[in-house]
Design an enzyme around this catalytic site. Structure first.
Site, PDB file in Angstrom:
ATOM      1  N   ILE A 136       2.533   4.580   0.928  1.00 22.44           N
ATOM      2  CA  ILE A 136       2.800   5.204   2.216  1.00 22.44           C
ATOM      3  C   ILE A 136       2.297   6.645   2.185  1.00 22.44           C
ATOM      4  O   ILE A 136       2.570   7.384   1.238  1.00 22.44           O
ATOM      5  CB  ILE A 136       4.315   5.171   2.529  1.00 22.44           C
ATOM      6  CG1 ILE A 136       4.803   3.717   2.641  1.00 22.44           C
ATOM      7  CG2 ILE A 136       4.645   5.949   3.793  1.00 22.44           C
ATOM      8  CD1 ILE A 136       4.197   2.917   3.768  1.00 22.44           C
ATOM      9  N   LYS A 180       0.852  -1.186   0.000  1.00 19.56           N
ATOM     10  CA  LYS A 180       0.000   0.000   0.000  1.00 19.56           C
ATOM     11  C   LYS A 180       0.889   1.238   0.000  1.00 19.56           C
ATOM     12  O   LYS A 180       1.945   1.248   0.626  1.00 19.56           O
ATOM     13  CB  LYS A 180      -0.904  -0.006   1.230  1.00 19.56           C
ATOM     14  CG  LYS A 180      -1.936   1.085   1.202  1.00 19.56           C
ATOM     15  CD  LYS A 180      -2.934   0.929   2.328  1.00 19.56           C
ATOM     16  CE  LYS A 180      -3.940   2.052   2.206  1.00 19.56           C
ATOM     17  NZ  LYS A 180      -4.840   2.093   3.332  1.00 19.56           N
ATOM     18  N   HIS A 185      12.718  -4.364  -1.923  1.00 18.88           N
ATOM     19  CA  HIS A 185      12.059  -4.681  -3.184  1.00 18.88           C
ATOM     20  C   HIS A 185      12.784  -5.855  -3.851  1.00 18.88           C
ATOM     21  O   HIS A 185      14.012  -5.866  -3.895  1.00 18.88           O
ATOM     22  CB  HIS A 185      12.062  -3.466  -4.129  1.00 18.88           C
ATOM     23  CG  HIS A 185      11.289  -3.720  -5.378  1.00 18.88           C
ATOM     24  ND1 HIS A 185       9.919  -3.693  -5.410  1.00 18.88           N
ATOM     25  CD2 HIS A 185      11.695  -4.051  -6.624  1.00 18.88           C
ATOM     26  CE1 HIS A 185       9.514  -3.983  -6.630  1.00 18.88           C
ATOM     27  NE2 HIS A 185      10.569  -4.207  -7.390  1.00 18.88           N
TER      28      HIS A 185
END
Length: 140
Positions: free
Chosen positions: A83, A81, A99
């Site tokens: 930030i 989601k 990532h």
């Protein structure tokens, strides 16, 4: 002791490795697990490792919970989601993201978890890896 929060939206495989790494640390403690999904596996990890958890519903209550738990750093480990600017402002240079690709390749919408690895294989890339970067107003 530095208090670390881990945010995740899925199984929590990266979170579990972070928890295991710092279980016996005298310098860093995983003090909160948070997720935006009530059925995320990462919340089960909080129970398994006896770490408080928080279901993220809004920035205000999240920031209150982070303050209450005296969180100093946040690790995004599979957190899917965006930030909020308020959270970035509350944790400048104290929030980082893991990532599963060598950015900028395979970043952006839909590029998480196995999706990244499938693309790497599909494109025949010879090298792959991870990127760990600070979260700011432009990149999370």
């Amino acid at each position: 002791m530095v208090n670390l929060a881990i945010f995740g939206s899925g199984r929590g495989s990266n979170a579990e490795k972070i928890i295991e790494r710092f279980q016996s640390s005298t310098k860093i403690r995983v003090a909160l697990i948070a997720s935006n999904k009530e059925d995320a596996g990462i919340l089960e990890l909080s129970k398994k490792h006896d770490i408080p958890s928080h279901l993220i519903t809004d920035s205000e209550s999240l920031i209150e919970k982070l303050s209450e738990r005296k969180i100093e750093y946040i690790a995004l480990a599979g957190y899917l989601k965006k930030i909020s600017p308020e959270l970035v402002k509350a944790f400048p240079d104290r929030m980082f993201n893991i990532h599963p690709s060598l950015l900028p390749k395979y970043g952006g919408k839909g590029m998480y978890g196995l999706n990244v690895h499938k693309k790497v294989i599909e494109n025949g890339d010879k090298n792959s890896g991870i990127t760990i970067h600070y979260v700011n107003e432009n990149y999370d």
